[in-house]
Enzyme design. Sequence first.
Site, PDB file in Angstrom:
ATOM      1  N   SER A 197      11.488  34.519 -53.906  1.00  0.00           N
ATOM      2  CA  SER A 197      11.884  33.614 -52.826  1.00  0.00           C
ATOM      3  C   SER A 197      11.926  34.372 -51.512  1.00  0.00           C
ATOM      4  CB  SER A 197      13.272  33.028 -53.105  1.00  0.00           C
ATOM      5  OG  SER A 197      13.768  32.298 -51.998  1.00  0.00           O
ATOM      6  N   TYR A 210      22.339  33.745 -55.224  1.00  0.00           N
ATOM      7  CA  TYR A 210      20.939  33.434 -55.495  1.00  0.00           C
ATOM      8  C   TYR A 210      20.021  34.456 -54.829  1.00  0.00           C
ATOM      9  CZ  TYR A 210      16.535  30.748 -55.213  1.00  0.00           C
ATOM     10  OH  TYR A 210      15.220  30.328 -55.280  1.00  0.00           O
TER      11      TYR A 210
END
Length: 303
Positions: A197, A210
């Site tokens: 990501s 995250y």
Amino acid sequence: MSDSQQDQPKRPDQPRDPRAGYHSGPFPEQVQKQPGLTSPMEPKPDHGEESYRGSGALGGKAALITGGDSGIGRAVAIAFAREGADVAISYLPEEEEDAQDTAEWIRKAGRKALLLPGDGRSEDFAADIVKATLAEFGRLDVLVLNAAYQKNRESFESLPTEEFDRVFKTNLYSLLWTARAAVPHLEAGASIITTASIQAFNPSPGLIDYAMTKAAQVAFTKALAQELGPKGIRVNAVAPGPIWTPLIPATEWPDKLPSFGQDTPLQRAGQPAELAAAYVLLASDHGSYISGAVLPVTGGKGL
């Protein structure tokens, strides 16, 4: 995009404007419970159901995609099937509706689909999906480590330990367990792809746990690429930016949805379909000299 730009006639040989062609305005406020499903989303994501055209890049191969029921995983499953691969997907049992839809698209492409419901936070399940894929297809050529969990955090000090544990178990432990089970069965020419990501490089405070796992995934990708390269196995990552998947309305930030993706240079969020070609590149011989790389698909936002 200005009205004058939109109104200009397009020449037959003119490439499509990347700012157009997909949803480019605000997203309506909406909230789902984790893990999120496709059917309640507004607007509906584009996974390439009507647009992706294969060219045989993965003919005769077999792939396993964790979190392959929806979002990026579904787009990759559809693309892989249309490129000629049989596809196994793992997913949470509560995502059965999405998984069945994805399996139907795989079969429409003339390929085999294997559905593997369960929770990757279980070490046994994370390893058993590799065994099941090998038993069904007789081989494993492409492993896509895509399953993920994220949730908006009001503050670091209020982050519950059980939530921190869930994020790490889903995004890291399961990834390691599945990859460890798969590696002994991979032959030269195989490919492992991690869905990292932009958060690994540009972390948001509200996604601190995250983002930590995504940074660790990048380290995993680069280290494993060095270990497996001499065996002819490539390991890479794709780093998506803001992509419209069920994970977004399930993150619990409805107030942020109207502006989701609007801060990218392309001024919109991406669709799952727009990542499919990146995974096909890294999975196929087209990417034969690419290993240890992190490929950004971010709408122009830098890593």
